[in-house]
Design a protein around this motif. Structure first.
Motif, PDB file in Angstrom:
ATOM      1  N   THR A 176       3.486  10.042   2.800  1.00  0.00           N
ATOM      2  CA  THR A 176       4.593   9.483   2.035  1.00  0.00           C
ATOM      3  C   THR A 176       5.514  10.610   1.578  1.00  0.00           C
ATOM      4  O   THR A 176       5.115  11.775   1.517  1.00  0.00           O
ATOM      5  CB  THR A 176       4.089   8.698   0.811  1.00  0.00           C
ATOM      6  OG1 THR A 176       3.397   9.587  -0.051  1.00  0.00           O
ATOM      7  CG2 THR A 176       3.190   7.556   1.231  1.00  0.00           C
ATOM      8  N   LYS A 199      10.806   3.607   6.351  1.00  0.00           N
ATOM      9  CA  LYS A 199       9.909   2.862   5.471  1.00  0.00           C
ATOM     10  C   LYS A 199       8.671   2.415   6.227  1.00  0.00           C
ATOM     11  O   LYS A 199       8.745   2.063   7.400  1.00  0.00           O
ATOM     12  CB  LYS A 199      10.628   1.633   4.916  1.00  0.00           C
ATOM     13  CG  LYS A 199      11.945   1.939   4.233  1.00  0.00           C
ATOM     14  CD  LYS A 199      11.760   2.089   2.784  1.00  0.00           C
ATOM     15  CE  LYS A 199      13.140   2.259   2.138  1.00  0.00           C
ATOM     16  NZ  LYS A 199      13.079   2.288   0.733  1.00  0.00           N
ATOM     17  N   ARG A 200       7.535   2.399   5.538  1.00  0.00           N
ATOM     18  CA  ARG A 200       6.287   1.942   6.129  1.00  0.00           C
ATOM     19  C   ARG A 200       6.260   0.413   6.127  1.00  0.00           C
ATOM     20  O   ARG A 200       6.750  -0.232   5.204  1.00  0.00           O
ATOM     21  CB  ARG A 200       5.113   2.507   5.322  1.00  0.00           C
ATOM     22  CG  ARG A 200       3.779   2.312   5.962  1.00  0.00           C
ATOM     23  CD  ARG A 200       2.730   3.229   5.412  1.00  0.00           C
ATOM     24  NE  ARG A 200       2.619   3.189   3.964  1.00  0.00           N
ATOM     25  CZ  ARG A 200       2.013   4.131   3.254  1.00  0.00           C
ATOM     26  NH1 ARG A 200       1.489   5.175   3.833  1.00  0.00           N
ATOM     27  NH2 ARG A 200       1.959   4.042   1.944  1.00  0.00           N
ATOM     28  N   GLY A 210       3.745  -1.851   5.920  1.00  0.00           N
ATOM     29  CA  GLY A 210       2.865  -2.582   5.019  1.00  0.00           C
ATOM     30  C   GLY A 210       3.366  -2.700   3.599  1.00  0.00           C
ATOM     31  O   GLY A 210       3.392  -3.781   3.027  1.00  0.00           O
ATOM     32  N   ASP A 211       3.801  -1.587   2.998  1.00  0.00           N
ATOM     33  CA  ASP A 211       4.170  -1.601   1.587  1.00  0.00           C
ATOM     34  C   ASP A 211       5.574  -1.077   1.315  1.00  0.00           C
ATOM     35  O   ASP A 211       5.944  -0.886   0.162  1.00  0.00           O
ATOM     36  CB  ASP A 211       3.149  -0.794   0.776  1.00  0.00           C
ATOM     37  CG  ASP A 211       3.054   0.641   1.239  1.00  0.00           C
ATOM     38  OD1 ASP A 211       3.675   0.986   2.255  1.00  0.00           O
ATOM     39  OD2 ASP A 211       2.350   1.424   0.574  1.00  0.00           O
ATOM     40  N   ASN A 212       6.343  -0.834   2.356  1.00  0.00           N
ATOM     41  CA  ASN A 212       7.736  -0.397   2.227  1.00  0.00           C
ATOM     42  C   ASN A 212       7.854   0.975   1.549  1.00  0.00           C
ATOM     43  O   ASN A 212       8.855   1.292   0.931  1.00  0.00           O
ATOM     44  CB  ASN A 212       8.569  -1.434   1.475  1.00  0.00           C
ATOM     45  CG  ASN A 212      10.034  -1.384   1.877  1.00  0.00           C
ATOM     46  OD1 ASN A 212      10.364  -0.989   2.994  1.00  0.00           O
ATOM     47  ND2 ASN A 212      10.910  -1.777   0.979  1.00  0.00           N
ATOM     48  N   ALA A 213       6.815   1.797   1.667  1.00  0.00           N
ATOM     49  CA  ALA A 213       6.856   3.140   1.095  1.00  0.00           C
ATOM     50  C   ALA A 213       7.616   4.070   2.040  1.00  0.00           C
ATOM     51  O   ALA A 213       7.541   3.925   3.257  1.00  0.00           O
ATOM     52  CB  ALA A 213       5.443   3.661   0.890  1.00  0.00           C
TER      53      ALA A 213
END
Length: 163
Positions: A37, A102-103, A105-108
């Motif tokens: 991240t 952005k990822r 699964g969790d938009n990180a």
């Protein structure tokens, strides 16, 4: 206000954060490039750059200090071996963070952190690229100069052809 605060706690206890940074630093040293991240990448840069500076001079003292942070003999051998040879002339800025988006699964926010001297794409360009032409207000004058140069070249070729 956060005057002089350069440590991001990453919502972890001190022992968890220390273990996380140690593991990430060992993986960065061994793989030269990791994806994590954005917040962890920024915290890792603050953590690992002083260790890389210590790795430039191979002494028992520096090895022990770095070992107290990393706790991994293989990573320390790599740091004081191949990495120290590559970064010997660099005065700092050993890492580069590249945002990847952005990822799912969790938009990180995900970022890739890498050692600058080990990137084959960016660092090893030997040929010079021509300077980019900029557009300024004097563009009409340059066009007129270019036109006279091309006209002179055309007349020179026509004279050679006529002879």
């Amino acid at each position: 206000m956060r005057h002089g605060v350069k440590l991001n706690k990453l919502s972890r206890t001190a022992s968890h954060r220390k273990a996380l940074m140690s593991n990430l630093a060992c993986e960065l040293i061994s793989h030269k490039r990791i994806t994590t991240t954005l917040a962890k990448a920024k915290a890792l840069r603050v953590y690992v750059e002083p260790l890389l500076t210590r790795g430039k001079t191979d002494s028992t003292h520096n090895r022990r200090i770095v070992f107290s942070y990393l706790q991994d003999k293989v990573a320390i051998t790599e740091l004081f071996g191949t990495i120290s040879e590559k970064i010997a002339n660099r005065p700092g800025g050993y890492t580069r963070i590249i945002k990847l988006g952005k990822r799912v699964g969790d938009n990180a926010e995900v970022a890739m952190i890498e050692l600058v001297d080990f990137n084959e794409i960016y660092g090893t360009t030997t040929e010079k690229t021509p300077a980019k032409k900029t557009r300024r207000a004097g563009g009409a004058k340059k066009k007129a100069e270019d036109a006279t140069e091309t006209n002179a070249a055309d007349t020179a070729t026509e004279e050679k052809a006529a002879e």
